[in-house]
Design an enzyme around this catalytic site. Structure first.
Site, mmCIF file in Angstrom:
data_model
loop_
_atom_site.group_PDB
_atom_site.id
_atom_site.type_symbol
_atom_site.label_atom_id
_atom_site.label_comp_id
_atom_site.label_asym_id
_atom_site.label_seq_id
_atom_site.Cartn_x
_atom_site.Cartn_y
_atom_site.Cartn_z
ATOM 1 N N SER A 42 -7.396 2.555 -53.908
ATOM 2 C CA SER A 42 -7.270 3.941 -54.383
ATOM 3 C C SER A 42 -8.363 4.325 -55.372
ATOM 4 O O SER A 42 -8.796 3.510 -56.188
ATOM 5 C CB SER A 42 -5.905 4.101 -55.064
ATOM 6 O OG SER A 42 -5.831 5.326 -55.746
ATOM 7 N N GLY A 88 7.070 4.966 -44.447
ATOM 8 C CA GLY A 88 8.398 4.479 -44.085
ATOM 9 C C GLY A 88 8.453 3.087 -43.487
ATOM 10 O O GLY A 88 9.530 2.624 -43.109
ATOM 11 N N HIS A 92 1.682 11.182 -46.990
ATOM 12 C CA HIS A 92 1.548 10.613 -48.329
ATOM 13 C C HIS A 92 2.848 9.903 -48.744
ATOM 14 O O HIS A 92 3.243 9.905 -49.913
ATOM 15 C CB HIS A 92 1.201 11.712 -49.338
ATOM 16 C CG HIS A 92 0.204 11.284 -50.382
ATOM 17 N ND1 HIS A 92 -1.085 11.744 -50.429
ATOM 18 C CD2 HIS A 92 0.313 10.434 -51.441
ATOM 19 C CE1 HIS A 92 -1.721 11.218 -51.469
ATOM 20 N NE2 HIS A 92 -0.891 10.408 -52.089
ATOM 21 N N ARG A 106 9.124 -0.513 -43.371
ATOM 22 C CA ARG A 106 9.861 -1.467 -44.218
ATOM 23 C C ARG A 106 10.119 -2.785 -43.494
ATOM 24 O O ARG A 106 10.581 -3.740 -44.104
ATOM 25 C CB ARG A 106 11.220 -0.873 -44.640
ATOM 26 C CG ARG A 106 11.120 0.463 -45.380
ATOM 27 C CD ARG A 106 10.532 0.308 -46.790
ATOM 28 N NE ARG A 106 10.496 1.575 -47.482
ATOM 29 C CZ ARG A 106 9.446 2.401 -47.492
ATOM 30 N NH1 ARG A 106 8.338 2.082 -46.847
ATOM 31 N NH2 ARG A 106 9.489 3.538 -48.157
ATOM 32 N N LYS A 131 -7.127 10.461 -43.886
ATOM 33 C CA LYS A 131 -5.708 10.115 -44.098
ATOM 34 C C LYS A 131 -4.934 11.382 -44.462
ATOM 35 O O LYS A 131 -5.391 12.155 -45.314
ATOM 36 C CB LYS A 131 -5.617 9.090 -45.225
ATOM 37 C CG LYS A 131 -4.211 8.694 -45.655
ATOM 38 C CD LYS A 131 -4.282 7.528 -46.632
ATOM 39 C CE LYS A 131 -2.921 7.116 -47.153
ATOM 40 N NZ LYS A 131 -2.465 7.972 -48.260
ATOM 41 N N ASP A 164 1.018 5.812 -41.436
ATOM 42 C CA ASP A 164 1.655 5.237 -42.621
ATOM 43 C C ASP A 164 2.823 6.118 -43.020
ATOM 44 O O ASP A 164 2.835 7.313 -42.778
ATOM 45 C CB ASP A 164 0.651 5.034 -43.764
ATOM 46 C CG ASP A 164 0.133 6.322 -44.365
ATOM 47 O OD1 ASP A 164 0.847 6.934 -45.187
ATOM 48 O OD2 ASP A 164 -0.998 6.729 -44.019
ATOM 49 N N THR A 175 -8.471 10.989 -48.434
ATOM 50 C CA THR A 175 -7.078 11.439 -48.404
ATOM 51 C C THR A 175 -7.038 12.936 -48.651
ATOM 52 O O THR A 175 -7.593 13.429 -49.642
ATOM 53 C CB THR A 175 -6.244 10.690 -49.463
ATOM 54 O OG1 THR A 175 -6.340 9.295 -49.186
ATOM 55 C CG2 THR A 175 -4.783 11.113 -49.429
ATOM 56 N N TYR A 212 -10.315 10.888 -53.152
ATOM 57 C CA TYR A 212 -9.773 12.252 -53.160
ATOM 58 C C TYR A 212 -10.965 13.163 -53.406
ATOM 59 O O TYR A 212 -11.988 12.739 -53.957
ATOM 60 C CB TYR A 212 -8.767 12.436 -54.296
ATOM 61 C CG TYR A 212 -7.438 11.749 -54.094
ATOM 62 C CD1 TYR A 212 -6.589 12.121 -53.062
ATOM 63 C CD2 TYR A 212 -7.015 10.752 -54.969
ATOM 64 C CE1 TYR A 212 -5.345 11.510 -52.898
ATOM 65 C CE2 TYR A 212 -5.783 10.134 -54.812
ATOM 66 C CZ TYR A 212 -4.954 10.519 -53.776
ATOM 67 O OH TYR A 212 -3.746 9.914 -53.617
HETATM 68 C C1 LIG Z 1 3.241 4.998 -56.059
HETATM 69 C C2 LIG Z 1 2.360 5.512 -54.963
HETATM 70 C C3 LIG Z 1 1.022 5.813 -55.249
HETATM 71 C C4 LIG Z 1 0.180 6.290 -54.232
HETATM 72 N N1 LIG Z 1 -1.135 6.542 -54.524
HETATM 73 C C5 LIG Z 1 -1.975 6.911 -53.521
HETATM 74 C C6 LIG Z 1 -3.367 7.054 -53.768
HETATM 75 O O1 LIG Z 1 -3.842 6.855 -54.880
HETATM 76 N N2 LIG Z 1 -4.154 7.405 -52.722
HETATM 77 C C7 LIG Z 1 -3.668 7.624 -51.460
HETATM 78 O O2 LIG Z 1 -4.427 7.941 -50.540
HETATM 79 N N3 LIG Z 1 -2.352 7.492 -51.206
HETATM 80 C C8 LIG Z 1 -1.503 7.126 -52.186
HETATM 81 N N4 LIG Z 1 -0.173 6.927 -51.909
HETATM 82 C C9 LIG Z 1 0.298 7.084 -50.518
HETATM 83 C C10 LIG Z 1 0.175 5.771 -49.735
HETATM 84 O O3 LIG Z 1 -1.163 5.420 -49.474
HETATM 85 C C11 LIG Z 1 0.889 5.856 -48.373
HETATM 86 O O4 LIG Z 1 0.452 7.001 -47.692
HETATM 87 C C12 LIG Z 1 2.407 5.874 -48.505
HETATM 88 O O5 LIG Z 1 2.860 5.105 -49.597
HETATM 89 C C13 LIG Z 1 3.027 5.360 -47.220
HETATM 90 O O6 LIG Z 1 4.402 5.421 -47.283
HETATM 91 P P1 LIG Z 1 5.343 4.173 -47.670
HETATM 92 O O7 LIG Z 1 5.271 4.044 -49.146
HETATM 93 O O8 LIG Z 1 6.674 4.593 -47.179
HETATM 94 O O9 LIG Z 1 4.786 2.963 -46.953
HETATM 95 C C14 LIG Z 1 0.691 6.470 -52.907
HETATM 96 C C15 LIG Z 1 2.024 6.163 -52.645
HETATM 97 C C16 LIG Z 1 2.866 5.674 -53.645
HETATM 98 C C17 LIG Z 1 4.287 5.334 -53.305
#
Ligand SMILES: Cc1cc2nc3c(=O)[nH]c(=O)nc-3n(C[C@H](O)[C@H](O)[C@H](O)COP(=O)(O)O)c2cc1C
Length: 400
Positions: free
Chosen positions: A114, A320, A287, A322, A263, A318, A162, A136
């Protein structure tokens, strides 16, 4: 009575158990920042629950003794089709992204790092040579170009841009307090919730000295220049006009013709535009339910996007994931691979690097079990014929 042999076993058998341990170990606000989500949490829930609507029809005889789970994504060879999605990990674990990168390398997979990561990219590429740097649209084009060059110099193999963020969280269950800076005043305020989590607090003691979570973003500035605070960066991001497709085409050019992922795709027209700008991959993503609540689960959107552009671009998903069977369902519906977010963050919180490896192993074993049960030799044989799909399952929008 004999002691329960599982009682203190650091190994956990499901991602749900990793989440339970993360909740037990982390201070309340750190745990809440991993749950995240927005508004009523409808998308957050649908991302996970929609997988449960898809069913298998396994064979019981004729399983293949040798099964191949390997694949390639964005030019990287992966031992199985699961990658680390970029997350701003922050205060979960002192080694943060470095521990995650080590775990991914140990399990033969790639990692998205990230923009809001808490460790410099150079420390992360030093332990895993399959790092994709996530951007970003934040600051000027010059700032963006400088970040791309820093990532290239650090040895990143690809860029993830993203696109989905509307700065609108408003959670019904409330948002955790994140201090502007972890100074004495903030520590004093957070002391009651940290005091009841002594194992977490002890993790931050190194060589007899207490280190405190560094809430800065060191990858937003040139190497060696101190990064802005999380809130400083967030403020600048909010003040940056959102990118146009022309901006993204420009960014793609800055990176050259190397691996480049968009993304955050949920619509067919946007998927086609990602192809038009010459992206190598897209991730069907909302996201993780953290952006516009009410967006359907990504697994519902995947089939039509894969049908529309799957021959022109690598399609990932991406949201969900688990279990290994969730990975198998995404592959059967047209994904080349998936990325995981919360699952590995919970593993990291539960048991550091070993916890992330544990999560990756669970996903691999679960996927292998499905491939075996369906009588396939390889993950590439998974298809829609393997699934019972309810009539009203898929969602599709943005038709040309
Ligand atoms: C705590 C947290 C922080 C995240 N930070 C970013 C980020 O900095 N950049 C990004 O592209 N996506 C970010 N995401 C989204 C994740 O890359 C991803 O799309 C998402 O977590 C997928 O869903 P899942 O948590 O159900 O696997 C974040 C998600 C979470 C839960």
């Amino acid at each position: 009575m004999a002691a329960n042999p599982w009682a203190r076993n650091p190994w956990f058998e499901t991602v749900t158990e990793a989440q339970r341990r993360a909740k037990k170990r982390l201070p309340k606000s750190v745990y809440a920042s991993l749950i995240a989500g927005t508004q009523a949490g409808v998308t957050l829930g649908d991302n996970v629950n929609a997988f449960g609507e898809l069913q298998w029809a396994p064979h019981v005889v004729g399983a293949q003794p040798d099964r191949d789970l390997s694949t390639s994504v964005l030019g990287q060879e992966l031992s199985f089709p699961v990658m680390i999605s970029p997350t701003g990990v922050q205060a979960v674990d002192p080694d943060g992204e470095v521990a995650v990168a080590r775990a991914a390398a140990a399990r033969g997979t790639a990692m998205g790092l990230s923009s809001f990561a808490s460790h410099p990219i150079e420390e992360v590429t030093a332990v895993n040579d399959k790092i994709l740097f996530q951007l970003y649209w934040l600051g000027s084009r010059e700032d963006m170009a400088a970040r791309v060059e820093r990532a290239r110099a650090a040895g990143a193999k690809g860029i993830i841009v993203t696109t989905d963020w509307v700065f609108n969280i408003g959670r019904d269950w409330g948002s955790p307090e994140i201090p502007e800076k972890v100074d004495f005043k903030a520590l004093l305020r957070l002391a009651p919730e940290i005091a009841v989590k002594p194992r977490y607090a002890l993790d931050w003691v190194k060589g007899g000295k207490v280190t405190i979570p560094d809430l800065t973003a060191p990858n937003l500035t040139p190497q060696g220049v101190p990064g802005p605070t999380f809130f400083g960066a967030y403020g600048e991001w909010m003040g940056t006009p959102p990118p146009t497709w022309e901006d993204l085409a420009w960014l793609r050019e800055q990176w050259g013709d190397g691996p480049f992922m968009v993304k955050g795709i949920t619509r067919l027209d946007d998927a086609k535009r990602a192809v038009d700008i010459g992206a190598t991959a897209l991730s069907v993503s909302n996201h993780g339910g953290n952006n516009l609540d009410g967006t359907p689960a990504t697994i519902r959107l995947l089939p039509d996007i894969a049908d529309a552009v799957g021959n022109d671009i690598e399609v990932l998903l991406d949201g969900g994931i688990r279990r290994g069977s969730d990975v198998a369902k995404a592959l059967a519906l047209g994904a080349r691979a998936v990325m995981v977010g919360r699952a590995y963050l919970w593993g990291l919180a539960a048991n550091g690097q070993a916890g992330v490896e544990n999560v990756l192993d669970l996903l691999r074993m679960g996927l292998d079990g499905v491939v075996m049960g369906l009588g396939h030799k390889s993950v590439h044989e998974l298809s829609r014929d393997d699934l019972i799909i309810p009539d009203d399952f898929t969602r599709s929008f943005g038709h040309a």
